[in-house]
Design a protein around this motif. Sequence first.
Motif, PDB file in Angstrom:
ATOM      1  N   ALA A 185       0.998  -1.401  -0.203  1.00 47.40           N
ATOM      2  CA  ALA A 185       0.243  -0.104  -0.184  1.00 47.40           C
ATOM      3  C   ALA A 185       0.690   1.543  -0.033  1.00 47.40           C
ATOM      4  O   ALA A 185       0.533   2.769  -0.591  1.00 47.40           O
ATOM      5  CB  ALA A 185      -0.783  -0.422   1.189  1.00 47.40           C
ATOM      6  N   ALA A 186       2.342   1.410   0.715  1.00 47.31           N
ATOM      7  CA  ALA A 186       2.786   2.924   0.697  1.00 47.31           C
ATOM      8  C   ALA A 186       3.157   3.393  -0.454  1.00 47.31           C
ATOM      9  O   ALA A 186       3.042   4.762  -0.459  1.00 47.31           O
ATOM     10  CB  ALA A 186       4.048   1.914   2.158  1.00 47.31           C
ATOM     11  N   PRO A 187       3.655   2.507  -1.230  1.00 42.55           N
ATOM     12  CA  PRO A 187       3.974   2.923  -2.735  1.00 42.55           C
ATOM     13  C   PRO A 187       2.898   3.815  -3.104  1.00 42.55           C
ATOM     14  O   PRO A 187       2.903   4.764  -4.524  1.00 42.55           O
ATOM     15  CB  PRO A 187       4.420   2.008  -4.036  1.00 42.55           C
ATOM     16  N   PHE A 188       1.781   3.358  -3.339  1.00 46.56           N
ATOM     17  CA  PHE A 188      -0.168   4.555  -3.361  1.00 46.56           C
ATOM     18  C   PHE A 188       0.034   5.501  -2.681  1.00 46.56           C
ATOM     19  O   PHE A 188      -0.123   7.027  -3.780  1.00 46.56           O
ATOM     20  CB  PHE A 188      -0.772   2.843  -3.769  1.00 46.56           C
ATOM     21  N   ILE A 189      -0.142   5.074  -1.609  1.00 41.93           N
ATOM     22  CA  ILE A 189      -0.788   5.996  -0.218  1.00 41.93           C
ATOM     23  C   ILE A 189       0.202   7.315  -0.259  1.00 41.93           C
ATOM     24  O   ILE A 189      -0.210   8.084  -0.060  1.00 41.93           O
ATOM     25  CB  ILE A 189      -1.083   5.411   1.246  1.00 41.93           C
ATOM     26  N   MET A 190       1.381   6.717   0.128  1.00 40.71           N
ATOM     27  CA  MET A 190       2.342   7.938  -0.092  1.00 40.71           C
ATOM     28  C   MET A 190       2.527   9.617  -1.113  1.00 40.71           C
ATOM     29  O   MET A 190       2.194  10.499  -1.091  1.00 40.71           O
ATOM     30  CB  MET A 190       3.472   7.834   0.555  1.00 40.71           C
ATOM     31  N   PRO A 191       2.822   8.547  -2.158  1.00 42.96           N
ATOM     32  CA  PRO A 191       3.092   9.757  -3.603  1.00 42.96           C
ATOM     33  C   PRO A 191       1.380  10.110  -3.923  1.00 42.96           C
ATOM     34  O   PRO A 191       1.154  11.183  -4.202  1.00 42.96           O
ATOM     35  CB  PRO A 191       2.896   8.904  -4.849  1.00 42.96           C
ATOM     36  N   SER A 192       0.412   9.584  -3.106  1.00 45.34           N
ATOM     37  CA  SER A 192      -1.452  10.216  -3.777  1.00 45.34           C
ATOM     38  C   SER A 192      -1.469  11.339  -2.625  1.00 45.34           C
ATOM     39  O   SER A 192      -2.253  12.321  -2.325  1.00 45.34           O
ATOM     40  CB  SER A 192      -2.455   8.898  -3.252  1.00 45.34           C
TER      41      SER A 192
END
Length: 442
Positions: free
Chosen positions: A251-258
């Motif tokens: 999830a981190a590679p999606f939620i942090m750039p978002s």
Amino acid sequence: MKRLLAALPLSIALLLGPTPAQAADTHYTGSLPDGATWIADIPADWHGTLILFSHGFGSLTAADAPGEEAKRALLDRGYGLVGSSYDPNGSLWALESAARDQFAALAAIEGIVGPARVTIAYGQSMGGLVSTQEAENARGGLDAAVSTCGLLGGGIDLNNYQLDGEYALARLLAPDEDIRLVGYASPADGAAAAARLVSLATDARGTAAGRARVALGTALLAMPTWSAAQATPPADAEGIAQAQFDWFTAAAPFIMPSRYFIELSAGGNASWNTGVNYAELLARSPYRKTVLDLYRAAGLDPRADLADLTRHASTRADRAAVADLTRSSTLTGRLDVPMLTMHTVYDQLAPVEYENRYAEQARTPLLRQSYVARRGHCAFTPSEQIAAIQAAEHRAVTGRWDGTATAQNLQKAALALNLGDTPAFTGFRPGPLVSHRRLWID
């Protein structure tokens, strides 16, 4: 009231099983004043119910259904569909324009095909937040709503719960590093921070102390407790922590750039942890026992780490950004129309605890909540989606839920559709969303 009375003669027909389309569907397209586009699909045997579909984060392309299989199944059962792209010139976090453009799309298609007898807002993920906003300000244009995998904590709670978990991992695993967690200049900033946290957490899990600290961070991130690598839901602390770690790495590679797109919409950072007591957060967490068991196994005192987190919490929000996101991206709980929510129990991007948060806000018989025993974000089958729509439709037409939104009856309705999938409605009660704070910053 006029629309509801007009719909009553259809109350039995609308709840029947599948009705194959008798002729080709008609596809419509159009544009709106802000440059948004909209699409609609109306079956030849349209029975008068229109689904106003709100799509999720990540695209500014018009969509009118949650997927091709569900779209076909809905059209075959006589439902009309409509949805917009939202403003294509804005942020991917499109809350500034979404509800406005959705109602404009609804007006556009009704101007062509005539007024719907029943209109149901249906949204998923960010669109689940949009459809809930629509249900709270229905403008006379809706009869019911279905919010699925919705970000029902709103934009501020979304950023704050993620900040809490990410901060805990950064502080406990690399206290001397300056890992940027807010104020991103681009999505790449978030991607770099995510990659660093995933690397730190992966290395840390090589020791008992590291596993305990990673478990604290992923617990604050409300990661699911059953991962794709596990055959059955684990019951022990090590298994639960492994699942939460697995989900974090995905999830981190999606939620942090978002986060960049939310900050872009708000005009700055709208999350903060100054004044947050991390011992109190853990004390309320549904995952408290898992964390404490792992700290005990590692011979560590969690009070020391929690005190350290509290002492060093220093992220401050921009007041103007908080005000902007409060206006555009939060909920009140004051529903104008009936609404059914649907959430998977194991959701890595919209924690199931959001449902608890919204239930606390709403406290109204207009609200019903349902759960599906499945892993993943918005991982619903067409039969589950249609069963939820039918339950909301029943409430709109009759003025009563009549038990249609219980887990047992939703499961029966989904199975009766005979769509060849495997519905999994279940009774469930989520824990609290512990990172919610009052709308105050120092």
